[in-house]
Design a protein around this motif. Structure first.
Motif, PDB file in Angstrom:
ATOM      1  N   LEU A  55      -8.677  17.813   0.043  1.00  0.00           N
ATOM      2  CA  LEU A  55      -8.727  16.374   0.280  1.00  0.00           C
ATOM      3  C   LEU A  55     -10.143  16.000   0.688  1.00  0.00           C
ATOM      4  N   LEU A  56     -10.704  15.021   0.026  1.00  0.00           N
ATOM      5  CA  LEU A  56     -12.087  14.598   0.223  1.00  0.00           C
ATOM      6  C   LEU A  56     -12.126  13.197   0.812  1.00  0.00           C
ATOM      7  N   GLN A  57     -12.840  13.029   1.919  1.00  0.00           N
ATOM      8  CA  GLN A  57     -13.009  11.706   2.508  1.00  0.00           C
ATOM      9  C   GLN A  57     -13.774  10.800   1.557  1.00  0.00           C
ATOM     10  N   GLY A  58     -13.259   9.597   1.361  1.00  0.00           N
ATOM     11  CA  GLY A  58     -13.943   8.639   0.506  1.00  0.00           C
ATOM     12  C   GLY A  58     -13.129   7.374   0.357  1.00  0.00           C
ATOM     13  N   PRO A  59     -13.761   6.266   0.009  1.00  0.00           N
ATOM     14  CA  PRO A  59     -13.038   5.011  -0.182  1.00  0.00           C
ATOM     15  C   PRO A  59     -12.316   5.002  -1.521  1.00  0.00           C
ATOM     16  N   LEU A 103       0.829  -1.205   0.000  1.00  0.00           N
ATOM     17  CA  LEU A 103       0.000   0.000   0.000  1.00  0.00           C
ATOM     18  C   LEU A 103       0.864   1.257   0.000  1.00  0.00           C
ATOM     19  N   GLU A 104       2.023   1.209   0.678  1.00  0.00           N
ATOM     20  CA  GLU A 104       2.900   2.379   0.648  1.00  0.00           C
ATOM     21  C   GLU A 104       3.281   2.728  -0.789  1.00  0.00           C
ATOM     22  N   GLU A 105       3.630   1.702  -1.565  1.00  0.00           N
ATOM     23  CA  GLU A 105       4.024   1.930  -2.962  1.00  0.00           C
ATOM     24  C   GLU A 105       2.858   2.491  -3.760  1.00  0.00           C
ATOM     25  N   LYS A 106       1.682   1.873  -3.587  1.00  0.00           N
ATOM     26  CA  LYS A 106       0.513   2.338  -4.326  1.00  0.00           C
ATOM     27  C   LYS A 106       0.151   3.767  -3.914  1.00  0.00           C
ATOM     28  N   SER A 107       0.211   4.057  -2.609  1.00  0.00           N
ATOM     29  CA  SER A 107      -0.181   5.373  -2.117  1.00  0.00           C
ATOM     30  C   SER A 107       0.782   6.459  -2.574  1.00  0.00           C
ATOM     31  N   LEU A 108       2.086   6.184  -2.506  1.00  0.00           N
ATOM     32  CA  LEU A 108       3.067   7.183  -2.933  1.00  0.00           C
ATOM     33  C   LEU A 108       2.908   7.495  -4.415  1.00  0.00           C
ATOM     34  N   GLY A 109       2.507   6.487  -5.191  1.00  0.00           N
ATOM     35  CA  GLY A 109       2.212   6.751  -6.597  1.00  0.00           C
ATOM     36  C   GLY A 109       0.892   7.462  -6.774  1.00  0.00           C
ATOM     37  N   ALA A 110      -0.106   7.077  -5.957  1.00  0.00           N
ATOM     38  CA  ALA A 110      -1.449   7.637  -6.109  1.00  0.00           C
ATOM     39  C   ALA A 110      -1.512   9.116  -5.743  1.00  0.00           C
ATOM     40  N   ILE A 111      -0.839   9.510  -4.655  1.00  0.00           N
ATOM     41  CA  ILE A 111      -0.956  10.911  -4.231  1.00  0.00           C
ATOM     42  C   ILE A 111      -0.243  11.860  -5.175  1.00  0.00           C
ATOM     43  N   GLN A 112       0.525  11.326  -6.121  1.00  0.00           N
ATOM     44  CA  GLN A 112       1.135  12.215  -7.111  1.00  0.00           C
ATOM     45  C   GLN A 112       0.088  12.933  -7.946  1.00  0.00           C
ATOM     46  N   LYS A 113      -1.148  12.423  -7.947  1.00  0.00           N
ATOM     47  CA  LYS A 113      -2.223  13.113  -8.672  1.00  0.00           C
ATOM     48  C   LYS A 113      -2.509  14.488  -8.075  1.00  0.00           C
ATOM     49  N   GLY A 114      -2.114  14.690  -6.823  1.00  0.00           N
ATOM     50  CA  GLY A 114      -2.281  16.001  -6.193  1.00  0.00           C
ATOM     51  C   GLY A 114      -1.105  16.923  -6.425  1.00  0.00           C
ATOM     52  N   GLY A 115      -0.116  16.467  -7.201  1.00  0.00           N
ATOM     53  CA  GLY A 115       1.041  17.293  -7.505  1.00  0.00           C
ATOM     54  C   GLY A 115       1.771  17.726  -6.251  1.00  0.00           C
ATOM     55  N   SER A 116       2.235  18.967  -6.261  1.00  0.00           N
ATOM     56  CA  SER A 116       2.920  19.533  -5.101  1.00  0.00           C
ATOM     57  C   SER A 116       2.130  20.687  -4.508  1.00  0.00           C
ATOM     58  N   ALA A 117       0.846  20.786  -4.880  1.00  0.00           N
ATOM     59  CA  ALA A 117       0.012  21.907  -4.441  1.00  0.00           C
ATOM     60  C   ALA A 117      -0.195  21.898  -2.926  1.00  0.00           C
ATOM     61  N   VAL A 118      -0.365  23.076  -2.375  1.00  0.00           N
ATOM     62  CA  VAL A 118      -0.663  23.235  -0.956  1.00  0.00           C
ATOM     63  C   VAL A 118      -2.060  22.685  -0.673  1.00  0.00           C
ATOM     64  N   VAL A 119      -2.204  21.937   0.423  1.00  0.00           N
ATOM     65  CA  VAL A 119      -3.524  21.426   0.824  1.00  0.00           C
ATOM     66  C   VAL A 119      -4.255  22.537   1.561  1.00  0.00           C
ATOM     67  N   GLU A 120      -5.375  22.975   0.986  1.00  0.00           N
ATOM     68  CA  GLU A 120      -6.106  24.125   1.521  1.00  0.00           C
ATOM     69  C   GLU A 120      -7.210  23.740   2.493  1.00  0.00           C
ATOM     70  N   GLN A 121      -7.805  22.559   2.301  1.00  0.00           N
ATOM     71  CA  GLN A 121      -8.903  22.148   3.173  1.00  0.00           C
ATOM     72  C   GLN A 121      -9.120  20.653   3.077  1.00  0.00           C
ATOM     73  N   VAL A 122      -9.832  20.117   4.068  1.00  0.00           N
ATOM     74  CA  VAL A 122     -10.262  18.721   4.104  1.00  0.00           C
ATOM     75  C   VAL A 122     -11.773  18.724   4.267  1.00  0.00           C
ATOM     76  N   ILE A 123     -12.479  17.947   3.446  1.00  0.00           N
ATOM     77  CA  ILE A 123     -13.939  17.898   3.540  1.00  0.00           C
ATOM     78  C   ILE A 123     -14.403  16.457   3.690  1.00  0.00           C
ATOM     79  N   GLY A 124     -15.587  16.291   4.259  1.00  0.00           N
ATOM     80  CA  GLY A 124     -16.156  14.981   4.470  1.00  0.00           C
ATOM     81  C   GLY A 124     -16.866  14.457   3.239  1.00  0.00           C
ATOM     82  N   TYR A 125     -17.143  13.164   3.251  1.00  0.00           N
ATOM     83  CA  TYR A 125     -17.877  12.530   2.160  1.00  0.00           C
ATOM     84  C   TYR A 125     -19.229  13.220   1.986  1.00  0.00           C
ATOM     85  N   GLY A 126     -19.546  13.614   0.757  1.00  0.00           N
ATOM     86  CA  GLY A 126     -20.810  14.289   0.475  1.00  0.00           C
ATOM     87  C   GLY A 126     -20.742  15.798   0.603  1.00  0.00           C
ATOM     88  N   GLU A 127     -19.623  16.338   1.077  1.00  0.00           N
ATOM     89  CA  GLU A 127     -19.486  17.794   1.184  1.00  0.00           C
ATOM     90  C   GLU A 127     -18.930  18.370  -0.115  1.00  0.00           C
TER      91      GLU A 127
END
Length: 526
Positions: free
Chosen positions: A418-422, A385-409
């Motif tokens: 960052l959006l909560q979700g499976p 999962l570490e390998e998959k996750s390190l590759g997966a989060i590259q979709k967010g580039g290097s942008a600053v994380v501005e907020q976290v929201i819940g599923y359905g928000e």
């Protein structure tokens, strides 16, 4: 025999390509490389592959499939395997230089919740390049947002009226065709089996996702059909639509009318006649909202498609557009990379809660926290999962994380959310749409025909998939591995293509009508 440089990032290491072999060392600290083509046992490796810390033998001891990892130096049981510059797991046995590293000798190093510490942020998202478009042709909405499509969406509060919603959508589309109504991109029913016999958070999730879909800017108007006796009451759902123009919504309960098909078509025609006056207009790039998603990943996803999408995330964030990243379980093992980019200590704390609460969701259901990757991922070369996750989060580039929201928000601010979700493709892509994404960037190494209510741009991690499935794939990121490709220019060309899609160019999911939704069911059914 030529050696070229992987320009994917400033810290990238050399890429060696010959007619027989191609190896990619993602980061100079890595003690593994990825085989870009299948390497046979006994293959004689070139002597001039000098990427540190290479100590390869002259001959591979065993076959290494395309997308899989091989050791760049002799490693011992208990050693950490480093890829993307970070540990992706721990070896369970010794591996010789050139040896294949995968599920048979590598295990995750993750275990339960971790402690985290915020160290502050000292950078921003940079400036938007002057050689890229500043506008797209979109549909301005009354609430200040802008859609990339002008569609009538028919939603239902409960699965009991699924078929009625579908019949009404078909009849309304026929009306559009017969009347030759301009500026309407389609009529679609997005049905689901839920809304009845749900309780608590489970019911709230269904309601909030439907509310988010109704308020997506790509819906020029919305018709909502209820039954009347369901837990997901229509009146309660309507109260949550504060961002929707009241003139662009119609709703009724089927139990309260004589003929729901007739009532629905009448309402749909009223809305279509309003929408016919809408026209595409120049809108700033800042009005775009990108949802970032990967599905059916392989060993190339973290080398090509995901980093490419990450560059789009950076460009979009620098333009003041919204970028939404989800799939919380695929942040496990890479969460600290995201935490280091939190805008504030409060956002950092929200990321910690996002990750740890999702781990508790697994634990509460007696499931292993680190069960990922899937069988298809593993076949493609992903091991932990570490390998998959390190590759997966590259979709967010290097942008600053501005907020976290819940599923359905809904995403509320420009930049990376960052959006909560499976990780499930259909559930997370629907959540991105409900969060306000007006275009989805979906990377894949294995391929999938899935598509969603908004344009879903399928990006292949390897060129073979793009050739094999032309009705699924919109853009081939595998071309990044060709000789002479300048990655920055490649990303800018892709961004220009995305502006064309936002302005009306249709994606494969639209052409072949692969458009659906899925809602996360995680509670009790009565």
């Amino acid at each position: 025999m030529a050696t070229e440089v992987n320009t994917n990032s400033s810290c990238s290491a050399p890429l060696l390509q010959t007619p027989q072999i191609a190896l990619w060392q993602v980061h100079p600290r890595d003690n593994v490389a990825v085989a870009l083509h299948q390497l046979e046992a006994g293959f004689v490796l070139p002597a001039d592959f000098t990427a540190s810390p290479v100590a390869l033998p002259a001959v591979l001891p065993a076959e290494v499939p395309a997308g899989h990892k091989l050791a760049l130096t002799p490693l011992k049981a208990g050693d950490s395997v480093i890829k993307y510059g970070y540990a992706i797991g721990v070896l369970t046995q010794d591996v010789p230089a050139g040896g294949h590293i995968h599920s048979h000798n590598l295990k995750t190093g993750l275990d339960g919740e971790l402690a985290y510490q915020y160290h502050g942020l000292s950078r921003d998202n940079g400036s938007y390049p002057s050689d890229l478009p500043t506008e797209f042709m979109g549909y301005p909405r009354a609430n200040g947002e802008a859609g990339t499509r002008n569609e009538l969406w028919i939603l239902n509060t409960v699965g009991c009226v699924n078929q009625a919603a579908s019949r009404i959508a078909k009849a309304a589309q026929l009306y559009v065709d017969n009347q030759q109504l301009a500026n309407i991109d389609g009529v679609f029913a997005y049905t689901h089996p839920f809304g009845c016999s749900q309780l608590g958070d489970d019911l709230a999730h269904t309601r909030s996702v439907l509310a988010g879909l109704a308020q997506n800017p790509n819906a020029g108007a919305v018709l909502i059909i209820g039954l009347g006796c369901e837990n997901n009451q229509l009146a309660t759902l309507l109260m949550g639509l504060e961002h929707l123009d009241p003139a662009r919504i119609r709703a009724f309960n089927a139990q309260q009318v004589t003929d729901e098909d007739e009532e629905g078509l009448k309402a749909a025609i009223e809305l279509l006649q309003l929408m016919a006056g809408d026209q595409r207009q120049p809108c700033p790039i800042s009005k775009l909202s990108f949802g970032m998603k990967c599905g059916g990943s392989d060993g190339f996803s973290g080398l090509t498609a995901n980093p490419l999408v990450g560059q789009i995330a950076d460009l979009a964030a620098s333009a003041g557009a919204k970028v939404i990243l989800t799939e919380t379980p695929e942040m496990f093992g890479a969460e600290q990379v995201l935490m280091a980019r939190a805008r504030t200590a409060e956002v950092f704390s929200d990321i910690v809660s996002l990750v740890n609460e999702f781990k508790q969701y697994f634990i509460a259901n007696n499931q292993p926290v680190y069960e990922n990757p899937s069988p298809g991922n593993k076949a493609g070369g992903l091991t932990t999962l570490e390998e998959k996750s390190l590759g997966a989060i590259q979709k967010g580039g290097s942008a600053v994380v501005e907020q976290v929201i819940g599923y359905g928000e809904r995403a509320k601010v420009p930049g990376l959310t960052l959006l909560q979700g499976p990780g499930n493709d259909a559930v997370s892509s629907t959540a991105l749409t409900a969060a306000g994404a007006t275009i989805l960037l979906f990377t894949t190494g294995r391929g999938t025909p899935l598509g969603f209510p908004v344009p879903t741009v399928k990006i292949s991690s390897n060129s073979a998939l793009a050739v094999r499935k032309p009705t699924w794939i919109d853009f081939d990121a595998g071309a990044m591995l060709q000789d002479g490709v300048a990655v920055e220019a490649f990303a800018k060309d892709f961004f220009r293509y995305l502006v064309a899609v936002a302005s009306g160019e249709r994606t494969r999911n639209e052409i072949y009508l692969n458009k659906e939704i899925a809602i996360w069911k995680n509670g009790v059914t009565l």
